[in-house]
Scaffold this active site. Structure first.
Site, short mmCIF file in Angstrom:
data_model
loop_
_atom_site.label_atom_id
_atom_site.label_comp_id
_atom_site.label_asym_id
_atom_site.label_seq_id
_atom_site.Cartn_x
_atom_site.Cartn_y
_atom_site.Cartn_z
N ALA A 118 35.95 36.76 35.70
CA ALA A 118 36.01 35.36 35.24
C ALA A 118 34.63 34.86 34.86
O ALA A 118 34.47 34.14 33.87
CB ALA A 118 36.62 34.49 36.33
N ASP B 118 38.72 32.80 26.85
CA ASP B 118 38.52 32.05 28.09
C ASP B 118 37.24 31.23 28.06
O ASP B 118 37.22 30.05 28.43
CB ASP B 118 38.49 33.00 29.29
CG ASP B 118 39.87 33.56 29.64
OD1 ASP B 118 40.87 32.88 29.36
OD2 ASP B 118 39.93 34.68 30.18
N GLY C 83 40.56 23.59 36.41
CA GLY C 83 40.59 24.44 35.24
C GLY C 83 41.79 24.29 34.33
O GLY C 83 41.97 25.13 33.43
N LYS D 96 44.23 42.56 31.38
CA LYS D 96 43.16 42.19 30.44
C LYS D 96 42.23 43.36 30.12
O LYS D 96 41.76 43.50 28.98
CB LYS D 96 42.36 41.00 30.97
CG LYS D 96 43.14 39.70 30.98
CD LYS D 96 42.25 38.54 31.39
CE LYS D 96 43.01 37.22 31.41
NZ LYS D 96 42.14 36.08 31.73
N GLN E 292 41.70 27.53 26.11
CA GLN E 292 41.74 28.93 25.68
C GLN E 292 43.00 29.21 24.86
O GLN E 292 42.98 30.02 23.93
CB GLN E 292 41.61 29.89 26.87
CG GLN E 292 42.71 29.86 27.90
CD GLN E 292 43.96 30.65 27.52
OE1 GLN E 292 43.89 31.57 26.71
NE2 GLN E 292 45.09 30.28 28.08
N ALA F 183 25.53 40.42 47.04
CA ALA F 183 24.33 40.19 46.23
C ALA F 183 24.14 41.25 45.16
O ALA F 183 23.67 40.95 44.06
CB ALA F 183 23.10 40.14 47.14
N ASP F 184 24.51 42.52 45.45
CA ASP F 184 24.26 43.56 44.45
C ASP F 184 25.15 43.40 43.23
O ASP F 184 24.76 43.76 42.11
CB ASP F 184 24.41 44.96 45.06
CG ASP F 184 25.77 45.22 45.67
OD1 ASP F 184 26.55 44.26 45.82
OD2 ASP F 184 26.06 46.38 45.99
N ALA G 172 30.92 36.92 40.73
CA ALA G 172 30.35 37.89 39.79
C ALA G 172 31.43 38.82 39.23
O ALA G 172 31.13 39.94 38.84
CB ALA G 172 29.25 38.69 40.46
N SER H 79 51.98 29.14 29.49
CA SER H 79 51.67 29.39 28.08
C SER H 79 52.82 29.03 27.12
O SER H 79 52.55 28.46 26.06
CB SER H 79 51.26 30.85 27.87
OG SER H 79 50.02 31.11 28.50
#
Length: 271
Positions: free
Chosen positions: A134, A106, A236, A70, A243, A157-158, A131, A21
């Site tokens: 990010a 982001d 990325g 964050k 960002q 999956a949940d 999930a 940064s």
């Protein structure tokens, strides 16, 4: 003009020595003629709120926030942008007369980089791998960019189901799909260990852009795998610069050109 007159900014994290940064924001400042300083500050794990308060009292005008702070930055912010609210995390802080403003840039950085790469997001089908935070941070900006479908694929999956319900998006089974996606985004940290994220068979085709939020001097395992399937690939680093440009614009009221700064970083990584 005394040194104390220079506007001061910093990135806060733990660890922080690796952060690019300062180089990015220094390049933005030179490009736009802004007089400022930007530094890395390592914050003790148990002292984030106190340290932010001290730095504001010392005259700092804004902060980028990286791991693991964050969520703490989100809680600390007295006002939040809609994209920060949706992300549940803040990576940009700015003291204002109405209190501490929290933003999450982001997703905007990702969208800007995808557009730089020539992706037509309006009407696109996008698959997010992972999930966690990010993925959560980019759903609203992708939706605002006009994508037609966003689906989540995750080993657990949940977790994918919970995120899909929260945002009103789809769940993609981890095994296979009959229809390839226009963009597949790896939002997991699997590549840090050289591993592949869960990638359904058939999700990637020759027209797909396979985008890894991770970056490095060499292509990630995900990028190598998708390249072998005929897809176009990207890492990325452009999202990182994008960002940062969004944060810089919030603080300074001027939007820098990310492209030359990205080229500088890319060249430096190859040396």
């Amino acid at each position: 003009m005394s040194a104390s007159a220079v506007d001061r900014y910093a990135v806060l994290g733990n660890p922080i020595a690796h952060s690019k940064s300062p180089a990015i924001h220094s390049a933005f400042a030179a490009q736009t003629g802004q007089r400022l300083s930007y530094e890395r500050i390592e914050v003790p794990l148990d002292a984030f709120a106190a340290r932010v308060g001290e730095l504001i009292a010392a005259g700092y005008l804004g902060f980028n926030v990286t791991v693991p702070f964050k969520e703490q930055a989100f809680a600390l912010a007295q006002r939040r942008t809609p994209r920060a609210q949706a992300a549940g995390a803040v990576n940009t802080l700015m003291p204002t007369s109405d209190g501490l403003l929290g933003d999450n840039t982001d997703g905007a950085g990702l969208v800007a980089d995808l557009q730089r790469l020539g992706v037509q997001l309006a009407g696109a089908r996008v698959l997010l791998l992972g999930a966690g935070g990010a993925s959560r941070g980019v759903i609203l900006p992708l939706r605002e960019a006009g994508v037609a479908r966003i689906a989540i694929c995750n080993r657990t999956a949940d977790k994918a189901q919970a995120l899909a319900i929260e945002f009103g998006i789809a769940v993609q089974a981890a095994e296979s799909t009959d229809t390839p996606y226009d963009v597949v985004i790896n939002a997991t940290s699997a590549g840090l260990a050289g591993a592949l994220p869960p990638l359904p068979t058939g999700a990637v085709a020759v027209h797909t852009l396979a985008y890894d939020m991770l970056y490095g001097a060499q292509p990630t395992a995900f990028m190598q795998h998708c390249s072998g399937l005929g897809a176009r690939v990207a890492d990325g680093l452009g999202m990182l610069v994008g960002q940062a440009a969004e944060s810089f614009a919030l603080w300074r009221g001027v939007r820098p050109d990310a492209e030359p700064v990205l080229a500088q970083l890319r060249a430096a990584m190859k040396d």
